[in-house]
Design an enzyme around this catalytic site. Structure first.
Site, PDB file in Angstrom:
ATOM      1  N   CYS A 130    -101.657  -7.920  22.929  1.00 13.77           N
ATOM      2  CA  CYS A 130    -102.369  -7.886  21.653  1.00 13.77           C
ATOM      3  C   CYS A 130    -101.384  -7.728  20.500  1.00 13.77           C
ATOM      4  O   CYS A 130    -101.412  -6.745  19.754  1.00 13.77           O
ATOM      5  CB  CYS A 130    -103.396  -6.766  21.653  1.00 13.77           C
ATOM      6  SG  CYS A 130    -104.745  -7.051  22.811  1.00 13.77           S
ATOM      7  N   TYR A 155     -85.338  -9.566  18.883  1.00  9.16           N
ATOM      8  CA  TYR A 155     -84.201 -10.219  18.248  1.00  9.16           C
ATOM      9  C   TYR A 155     -84.472 -11.643  17.786  1.00  9.16           C
ATOM     10  O   TYR A 155     -83.561 -12.287  17.256  1.00  9.16           O
ATOM     11  CB  TYR A 155     -83.003 -10.302  19.221  1.00  9.16           C
ATOM     12  CG  TYR A 155     -82.719  -9.090  20.038  1.00  9.16           C
ATOM     13  CD1 TYR A 155     -82.545  -7.845  19.451  1.00  9.16           C
ATOM     14  CD2 TYR A 155     -82.596  -9.173  21.419  1.00  9.16           C
ATOM     15  CE1 TYR A 155     -82.262  -6.721  20.214  1.00  9.16           C
ATOM     16  CE2 TYR A 155     -82.313  -8.059  22.193  1.00  9.16           C
ATOM     17  CZ  TYR A 155     -82.146  -6.825  21.578  1.00  9.16           C
ATOM     18  OH  TYR A 155     -81.866  -5.723  22.330  1.00  9.16           O
ATOM     19  N   ARG A 207     -86.978  -9.545  24.389  1.00 10.88           N
ATOM     20  CA  ARG A 207     -85.914 -10.030  23.524  1.00 10.88           C
ATOM     21  C   ARG A 207     -86.385 -10.968  22.404  1.00 10.88           C
ATOM     22  O   ARG A 207     -85.905 -10.853  21.273  1.00 10.88           O
ATOM     23  CB  ARG A 207     -84.816 -10.707  24.355  1.00 10.88           C
ATOM     24  CG  ARG A 207     -84.072  -9.741  25.274  1.00 10.88           C
ATOM     25  CD  ARG A 207     -82.880 -10.394  25.949  1.00 10.88           C
ATOM     26  NE  ARG A 207     -81.836 -10.728  24.999  1.00 10.88           N
ATOM     27  CZ  ARG A 207     -81.555 -11.966  24.604  1.00 10.88           C
ATOM     28  NH1 ARG A 207     -82.248 -13.003  25.080  1.00 10.88           N
ATOM     29  NH2 ARG A 207     -80.580 -12.179  23.739  1.00 10.88           N
ATOM     30  N   SER A 223     -72.344  -8.838  21.071  1.00  9.79           N
ATOM     31  CA  SER A 223     -72.990  -9.418  22.245  1.00  9.79           C
ATOM     32  C   SER A 223     -73.217 -10.907  22.052  1.00  9.79           C
ATOM     33  O   SER A 223     -73.264 -11.404  20.923  1.00  9.79           O
ATOM     34  CB  SER A 223     -74.332  -8.736  22.503  1.00  9.79           C
ATOM     35  OG  SER A 223     -74.165  -7.373  22.800  1.00  9.79           O
ATOM     36  N   TYR A 230     -81.281  -8.016  30.569  1.00  8.37           N
ATOM     37  CA  TYR A 230     -82.042  -7.337  29.509  1.00  8.37           C
ATOM     38  C   TYR A 230     -83.526  -7.654  29.494  1.00  8.37           C
ATOM     39  O   TYR A 230     -84.201  -7.339  28.516  1.00  8.37           O
ATOM     40  CB  TYR A 230     -81.438  -7.642  28.130  1.00  8.37           C
ATOM     41  CG  TYR A 230     -79.985  -7.258  28.037  1.00  8.37           C
ATOM     42  CD1 TYR A 230     -79.607  -5.928  28.065  1.00  8.37           C
ATOM     43  CD2 TYR A 230     -78.991  -8.226  27.966  1.00  8.37           C
ATOM     44  CE1 TYR A 230     -78.273  -5.561  28.006  1.00  8.37           C
ATOM     45  CE2 TYR A 230     -77.653  -7.872  27.917  1.00  8.37           C
ATOM     46  CZ  TYR A 230     -77.304  -6.544  27.930  1.00  8.37           C
ATOM     47  OH  TYR A 230     -75.983  -6.177  27.889  1.00  8.37           O
ATOM     48  N   GLU A 239     -65.944  -5.472  30.229  1.00  7.48           N
ATOM     49  CA  GLU A 239     -67.257  -4.985  30.667  1.00  7.48           C
ATOM     50  C   GLU A 239     -68.344  -6.045  30.504  1.00  7.48           C
ATOM     51  O   GLU A 239     -69.269  -5.886  29.711  1.00  7.48           O
ATOM     52  CB  GLU A 239     -67.638  -3.732  29.877  1.00  7.48           C
ATOM     53  CG  GLU A 239     -66.717  -2.550  30.120  1.00  7.48           C
ATOM     54  CD  GLU A 239     -66.970  -1.408  29.152  1.00  7.48           C
ATOM     55  OE1 GLU A 239     -67.759  -1.583  28.204  1.00  7.48           O
ATOM     56  OE2 GLU A 239     -66.372  -0.336  29.338  1.00  7.48           O
ATOM     57  N   PRO A 240     -68.301  -7.151  31.230  1.00  9.96           N
ATOM     58  CA  PRO A 240     -69.368  -8.156  31.146  1.00  9.96           C
ATOM     59  C   PRO A 240     -70.626  -7.700  31.879  1.00  9.96           C
ATOM     60  O   PRO A 240     -70.550  -7.041  32.921  1.00  9.96           O
ATOM     61  CB  PRO A 240     -68.746  -9.373  31.834  1.00  9.96           C
ATOM     62  CG  PRO A 240     -67.820  -8.760  32.856  1.00  9.96           C
ATOM     63  CD  PRO A 240     -67.251  -7.531  32.193  1.00  9.96           C
ATOM     64  N   GLY A 241     -71.760  -8.049  31.344  1.00 13.16           N
ATOM     65  CA  GLY A 241     -73.037  -7.802  32.021  1.00 13.16           C
ATOM     66  C   GLY A 241     -73.869  -9.060  32.035  1.00 13.16           C
ATOM     67  O   GLY A 241     -74.126  -9.657  33.077  1.00 13.16           O
ATOM     68  N   ARG A 242     -74.280  -9.495  30.837  1.00 12.83           N
ATOM     69  CA  ARG A 242     -75.064 -10.719  30.683  1.00 12.83           C
ATOM     70  C   ARG A 242     -74.377 -11.914  31.335  1.00 12.83           C
ATOM     71  O   ARG A 242     -75.016 -12.745  31.974  1.00 12.83           O
ATOM     72  CB  ARG A 242     -75.261 -10.973  29.191  1.00 12.83           C
ATOM     73  CG  ARG A 242     -76.097 -12.170  28.846  1.00 12.83           C
ATOM     74  CD  ARG A 242     -75.885 -12.604  27.395  1.00 12.83           C
ATOM     75  NE  ARG A 242     -75.750 -11.522  26.461  1.00 12.83           N
ATOM     76  CZ  ARG A 242     -76.691 -11.119  25.619  1.00 12.83           C
ATOM     77  NH1 ARG A 242     -77.864 -11.712  25.632  1.00 12.83           N
ATOM     78  NH2 ARG A 242     -76.467 -10.141  24.770  1.00 12.83           N
TER      79      ARG A 242
END
Length: 477
Positions: free
Chosen positions: A399, A372, A368, A234, A429, A312-315
């Site tokens: 918290c 990550y 994210r 990714s 995402y 298969e692109p998404g982002r």
């Protein structure tokens, strides 16, 4: 003014902390005459007043244009190579009924990986033949429904799934088209890729098992083998990883041709976008040209026809189209000790200020950074300021000490409680990974286009959260 030593090395100290860095923001994002952020012709202040904050904002024109450009780039390159290309929108990035319709209207098919995503696509009226079903652990119910409604392609992820899909197809009197997901041993991230003998991951089967598994698929009258599928990672910049993976896949593809037809090859997605001004993603036209050219060269070397291709692109479709609006709650300066001497200062610890800007959302609407360590940018959205840039860390209200949305960027030094800020490139995402941590309701998602705003997904209320609690009667409110 110089950059703070607390700033990461990649972060540029801006001359103007109001600047909207073009690759990071959606294509219609501008500042109006008063300095306020405008997306899709709608002022951010208007959106915040009408729909509240936090608020996901999707630039419809941006999403549609990127979908169209990606499709045209790969289809055009495939035609020049004497074959065809299908572009699937990877729904896991972000899916709603309206977005599913946008994607199919722009000529894309849709890749889903759960019963819920399948349900949304079907509710949008997407032709099931234009759907692909992924997943390493598809339930029997998900497989059965996919076969029953006529999903175009199911991606086989294990030996067990061969039998499960074959049985469901036989039961429904169908011949189900399937791909086999394999691991090429290539893993890519941004501009680097690693080629190894094996990949240690939950998805797919080893490449050296492909011939055996394809033979098993072909032994079932209820299945049609379409070809191999591979996804190498990714947020990838450059085409080298795709080229190496394709070369490995095509070696096996050529071997599979001896046993029957292998019409297609799916090289997955993972094309990167810019989250900060330091990111330099590969333009889609360049990416498509390089990937298809590498496939063509390898097929010529092997003496085989160029297969139909799929991606298969998404982002890359929806990521930059999105931005999230927040209201600032508190601003706090924290002194951080930095070892002296290295930059010409006196030995010993030198204190520098890190300004914490706390917002009304956080890791529940953008997980994210916590998951990550992902980097994001931030800008004032409700006004323009001539104050000198100040290094900030944008923190959420949860918290958790790791509840950070933007680790490092510059905002005008007069940022204050009540300010509206925007974090760009949150279309992918963010809503998909959102949660109700600390019992925060998930934000609304609003599409903007031509000066109009439309709610795609409504904001969750406290009543929504309480309604799932079986002890709640409603009388307590």
């Amino acid at each position: 003014m110089t950059a703070s030593p607390l700033a990461p090395s990649w972060l540029r100290h801006p001359d103007d902390a109001n600047e909207l860095v073009a690759p990071v923001w959606s294509r219609t994002a501008v500042r109006d005459g008063d300095g306020g952020l405008v997306i899709g012709g709608v002022p951010a202040t208007t959106l915040a007043e009408r729909f509240g904050t936090p608020l996901y904002v999707i630039d419809e024109a941006d999403a549609r244009s990127r979908a169209r450009e990606i499709r045209d780039a790969f289809v055009g390159e495939a035609e020049r190579a004497g074959t065809t290309a299908t572009v699937y929108y990877a729904a896991k990035a972000f899916l709603s009924i309206s977005v599913a319709r946008w994607m199919t209207e722009e000529g894309l098919s849709i890749d889903v990986c759960s019963g819920g995503e399948l349900a949304v696509a079907l509710a949008a009226g997407v032709d099931p033949a234009r759907l692909g079903l992924h997943g390493n652990n598809k339930s029997l119910a998900e497989i059965d429904r996919a076969v029953a409604v006529g999903v175009g392609v199911i991606v086989i992820d294990s030996a067990i799934e061969i039998e499960r899909v074959a049985e469901a197809a036989a039961r429904h009197g169908r011949v189900q088209t399937v791909r086999l997901r394999v691991n090429s041993g290539v893993h890519a991230h941004t501009h680097d890729f690693l080629a190894t003998a094996h990949e240690d991951q939950k998805f797919g089967v080893r490449l050296d098992q492909a011939v055996e598994y394809a033979s098993t698929i072909r032994s079932h009258d209820s299945l049609r083998f379409l070809g191999l599928h591979c996804h190498i990672g990714s947020q990838i910049f450059g085409s080298d990883g795709f080229a190496e993976s394709a070369a490995r896949l095509l070696e096996v593809h050529a071997e599979l041709l001896a046993g029957g037809e292998v019409p297609a090859l799916n090289l997955g997605g993972g094309f990167g976008i810019a989250y900060t001004g330091a990111d330099d993603p590969t333009p889609v036209a360049e990416l498509a040209g390089a990937i298809v050219a590498s496939v063509t060269r390898e097929c010529e070397r092997l003496g085989i026809p160029v297969p139909a291709l799929a991606f298969e692109p998404g982002r890359a479709v929806i990521g930059t189209a999105g931005a999230t609006l927040y209201e600032v709650g508190t601003v706090k300066d924290v002194l951080v000790g930095v070892p002296g001497g290295a930059d010409g200062t006196e030995p010993g610890s030198v204190d520098f200020v890190r300004r914490y800007v706390s917002i009304d959302g956080g890791m529940s609407d953008n997980a994210r950074p916590a998951l990550y360590g992902a980097d994001y940018s931030v800008r004032l959205a409700g006004r323009r300021s001539d104050a000198d840039p100040a290094l900030v860390r944008v923190a959420g209200k949860h918290c958790e000490s790791g509840d950070i949305v933007v680790y490092a960027d510059y905002l005008p030094g007069d940022v204050r409680p009540g300010d509206l800020v925007a974090v760009p490139a949150t279309g992918a995402y963010c809503w998909s990974l959102s949660s109700n941590y600390n019992y925060l309701g998930r934000p609304a998602v609003v599409a903007v286009a031509d000066g109009e705003a439309t709610v795609l997904i409504r904001r969750e209320t406290e009543d929504d959260l309480l309604a799932r609690d079986t002890a709640y009667s409603g009388a307590d409110r």
